[in-house]
Scaffold this active site. Structure first.
Site, PDB file in Angstrom:
ATOM      1  CB  ALA A   1      16.184 -12.225 -21.466  1.00  0.00           C
ATOM      2  CG  ASN A   2      19.358 -16.428 -22.242  1.00  0.00           C
ATOM      3  OD1 ASN A   2      18.975 -16.691 -20.926  1.00  0.00           O
ATOM      4  ND2 ASN A   2      18.480 -16.867 -23.019  1.00  0.00           N
TER       5      ASN A   2
ATOM      6  CG  HIS B   1      18.224 -20.297 -28.763  1.00  0.00           C
ATOM      7  ND1 HIS B   1      18.815 -19.518 -27.738  1.00  0.00           N
ATOM      8  CD2 HIS B   1      17.665 -21.166 -28.310  1.00  0.00           C
ATOM      9  CE1 HIS B   1      18.123 -19.506 -26.486  1.00  0.00           C
ATOM     10  NE2 HIS B   1      17.433 -20.616 -26.774  1.00  0.00           N
TER      11      HIS B   1
ATOM     12  CG  ASP C   1      15.796 -16.720 -19.967  1.00  0.00           C
ATOM     13  OD1 ASP C   1      15.877 -17.809 -19.781  1.00  0.00           O
ATOM     14  OD2 ASP C   1      15.391 -16.232 -21.392  1.00  0.00           O
TER      15      ASP C   1
ATOM     16  CG  HIS D   1      42.423 -13.423 -21.643  1.00  0.00           C
ATOM     17  ND1 HIS D   1      43.311 -13.647 -22.775  1.00  0.00           N
ATOM     18  CD2 HIS D   1      41.689 -12.485 -22.091  1.00  0.00           C
ATOM     19  CE1 HIS D   1      42.960 -12.893 -23.639  1.00  0.00           C
ATOM     20  NE2 HIS D   1      41.833 -12.036 -23.243  1.00  0.00           N
TER      21      HIS D   1
END
Length: 134
Positions: free
Chosen positions: A121-122, A98, A28, A20
């Site tokens: 694209a992550n 980012h 990407d 958990h």
């Protein structure tokens, strides 16, 4: 023989070992991966496999209670963000700077590298507790 679609043994073992709040990154091809973090490299060539195809298969195996994306994906790659939202359905998604996103990848159990070549694209997936509300 396994019943579900995920047949990559390294990724299957990783998901089975998540506790958990552990995190798993689906990335990407260009996301930097620290030497301390396990890399599960699925990238074959430009665009194969895609981030979304990889995410779809992972979500068939993994309970996810929350996800993180880079704020940059909202503006610089909105179609990928919409596809991530579609795959995650009702899972809350938090957009973070980012730099913070990249720092969080260092503590993930693993980074799954795809062949995705579109920017930002992550997604970081936070492991849930067998689908129960806590």
């Amino acid at each position: 023989m396994k019943k579900n679609d995920l047949i990559n043994p390294e990724l299957s073992r990783c998901i089975a070992s998540l506790g958990h709040t552990d995190t798993l990154v689906v990335a990407d091809a260009g996301l930097p991966i620290s030497n301390e973090t396990q890399r599960i490299d699925l990238a074959l060539t430009h665009g194969i496999p895609t981030l979304i195809d990889t995410l779809r298969v992972i979500l068939e195996e993994m309970y996810v209670e929350k996800a993180y994306v880079s704020e940059d994906v909202l503006v610089k790659n909105p179609h990928i963000y919409q596809a991530i939202q579609f795959q995650l359905k009702d899972v809350p998604i938090e957009a973070i700077p980012h730099k913070t996103f990249k720092e969080m990848t260092r503590t993930a159990r693993a980074v799954v590298r795809t062949g995705e070549f579109t920017p930002f694209a992550n997604v970081i997936l936070v492991s849930g507790a067998w689908g129960f509300d806590l």
